[in-house]
Design an enzyme around this catalytic site. Structure first.
Site, PDB file in Angstrom:
ATOM      1  N   SER A 190      54.941  55.178  83.891  1.00  0.00           N
ATOM      2  CA  SER A 190      55.455  54.299  82.836  1.00  0.00           C
ATOM      3  C   SER A 190      54.930  54.698  81.463  1.00  0.00           C
ATOM      4  O   SER A 190      53.802  55.189  81.328  1.00  0.00           O
ATOM      5  CB  SER A 190      55.046  52.851  83.122  1.00  0.00           C
ATOM      6  OG  SER A 190      55.421  52.461  84.430  1.00  0.00           O
ATOM      7  N   ARG A 201      57.199  49.829  68.216  1.00  0.00           N
ATOM      8  CA  ARG A 201      56.376  50.498  69.229  1.00  0.00           C
ATOM      9  C   ARG A 201      55.336  49.534  69.793  1.00  0.00           C
ATOM     10  O   ARG A 201      55.011  49.571  70.982  1.00  0.00           O
ATOM     11  CB  ARG A 201      55.700  51.733  68.627  1.00  0.00           C
ATOM     12  CG  ARG A 201      56.677  52.849  68.301  1.00  0.00           C
ATOM     13  CD  ARG A 201      55.955  54.098  67.799  1.00  0.00           C
ATOM     14  NE  ARG A 201      56.901  55.104  67.363  1.00  0.00           N
ATOM     15  CZ  ARG A 201      57.538  55.952  68.168  1.00  0.00           C
ATOM     16  NH1 ARG A 201      57.311  55.900  69.458  1.00  0.00           N
ATOM     17  NH2 ARG A 201      58.384  56.832  67.683  1.00  0.00           N
ATOM     18  N   ALA A 206      62.772  50.896  90.857  1.00  0.00           N
ATOM     19  CA  ALA A 206      63.822  51.630  91.567  1.00  0.00           C
ATOM     20  C   ALA A 206      64.915  52.126  90.635  1.00  0.00           C
ATOM     21  O   ALA A 206      66.046  52.347  91.056  1.00  0.00           O
ATOM     22  CB  ALA A 206      64.421  50.743  92.667  1.00  0.00           C
ATOM     23  N   GLY A 207      64.565  52.317  89.372  1.00  0.00           N
ATOM     24  CA  GLY A 207      65.499  52.894  88.414  1.00  0.00           C
ATOM     25  C   GLY A 207      65.661  54.381  88.641  1.00  0.00           C
ATOM     26  O   GLY A 207      65.320  54.909  89.711  1.00  0.00           O
ATOM     27  N   GLY A 248      62.257  56.262  89.500  1.00  0.00           N
ATOM     28  CA  GLY A 248      61.738  55.851  90.798  1.00  0.00           C
ATOM     29  C   GLY A 248      62.609  56.310  91.948  1.00  0.00           C
ATOM     30  O   GLY A 248      62.117  56.865  92.949  1.00  0.00           O
ATOM     31  N   HIS A 254      50.550  62.380  76.156  1.00  0.00           N
ATOM     32  CA  HIS A 254      51.962  62.633  76.444  1.00  0.00           C
ATOM     33  C   HIS A 254      52.773  62.158  75.243  1.00  0.00           C
ATOM     34  O   HIS A 254      53.102  60.983  75.121  1.00  0.00           O
ATOM     35  CB  HIS A 254      52.378  61.878  77.705  1.00  0.00           C
ATOM     36  CG  HIS A 254      53.815  62.061  78.083  1.00  0.00           C
ATOM     37  ND1 HIS A 254      54.395  63.303  78.228  1.00  0.00           N
ATOM     38  CD2 HIS A 254      54.793  61.173  78.347  1.00  0.00           C
ATOM     39  CE1 HIS A 254      55.667  63.157  78.583  1.00  0.00           C
ATOM     40  NE2 HIS A 254      55.934  61.870  78.647  1.00  0.00           N
TER      41      HIS A 254
END
Length: 315
Positions: free
Chosen positions: A122, A91, A11-12, A15, A178
């Site tokens: 994500s 990474r 829910a950031g 989201g 991506h």
């Protein structure tokens, strides 16, 4: 008639903004889920968004929760969960941490919404969608990654800015992972049907391609804290709409390619037909030699990323 059920895990900013776009377009009822550690934050965002309905004229039931059973029997599940890279974190650290988070989410999705179509947002995207598929065991056409719609939107934006034309008239396509190795296709890009190569010299197209590759990093640098969320969320909502309304949109997304493009069993950005069953068809393009070489480089980068993830998870 039953409304579609859309569950958004995380829910950031991405989201919550995906929930915003979906609610405004009345795509269905929405569940916004986050971990118990954030308290009632998802409930607060859900209630705030519902209260926008009377003003903006949309009807949607929006629920905030930390309980996966509230997401049960979702038609579409969006996974935005994960952490950004932090100072001192390699990474590989980010890859391993988010693979565990996304894997845990995927286990819950498998249990509560076994018939859902899953869109992964994500990062690192190409590895995270591969992990989601590994864990859920869903048919690969029901698991996909959102990246291509966002990246083509950035490409289209930069072309429109360069030419001083409406973004609505710019059409674009890209392939690959991506990230730094994505392959925007000038040969498949046009403005109102006029090939881009007739409107811009090669050096300007190359500059726009590079800016597209750096699109996310440019926004991170400008924001100084955090990363892009309006456009990533809008891209996700467009994919959700294509699925829920069975629109058969031809969009680029991270899809499972085996024989297609000779990829051999990995998720990679390709053009697909997106409808009620998820990825209904992968479109194979005729690439120029330069584009083919760039795509193969991108595929290898994704394979290396996935193999690193698998090694770290074996640990």
């Amino acid at each position: 008639m039953r409304r579609a059920k859309i569950s958004i895990i995380g829910a950031g900013n991405v989201g919550a903004t995906t929930a915003h776009w979906c609610a405004a377009a009345e795509l269905g009822d929405i569940v916004l889920l986050d971990i118990p550690e954030v308290g009632d934050m998802p409930k607060g965002k859900a209630l705030d968004l519902m209260q926008a309905g009377p003003i903006m004229g949309f009807d949607a039931k929006i629920t905030g929760t930390s309980n996966y059973w509230d997401t049960a029997d979702s038609d579409v599940v969006v996974i935005t969960a994960g952490i950004p890279r932090k100072p001192g974190m390699s990474r590989d650290d980010l890859l391993a941490t988010n693979a565990k988070i996304v894997g845990s989410v995927a286990e819950q999705v498998k249990k509560t919404s076994p018939n859902a179509i899953v869109i992964v947002v994500s990062n690192p995207l190409d590895a995270m969608v591969q992990r989601t598929w590994q864990v859920t065991g869903f048919p690969p056409y029901r698991v996909m990654g959102q990246a291509g719609v966002l990246d083509t939107a950035r490409f289209r934006t930069f072309v429109a800015m360069e030419l001083g034309v409406s973004v609505e008239d710019v059409s674009a396509m890209l392939l690959g992972g991506h990230g730094d190795t994505m392959v925007p296709l000038a040969s498949c890009s046009s403005v109102s049907g006029i090939p881009l190569t007739q409107l811009l010299p090669k050096e300007r197209i190359d500059a726009i391609v590079q800016r597209t590759r750096d699109g996310g990093a440019e926004i991170v640098q400008l924001l100084q804290k955090g990363s892009a969320y309006y456009a990533p969320a809008a891209a996700t909502a467009q994919m959700i709409e294509a699925i829920i309304k069975d629109k058969k949109r031809l969009l680029p997304c991270a899809a499972y390619c085996d024989r297609e493009y000779g990829v051999g069993g990995y998720y990679i950005g390709v053009p697909v037909i997106l409808g009620k069953d998820g990825v209904e068809k992968i479109i194979e393009l005729q690439l120029t030699p330069e584009e083919k070489a760039a795509f193969e480089k991108s595929v290898q980068a994704v394979k290396n990323l996935v193999e690193t993830m698998n090694r770290l998870l074996r640990g």
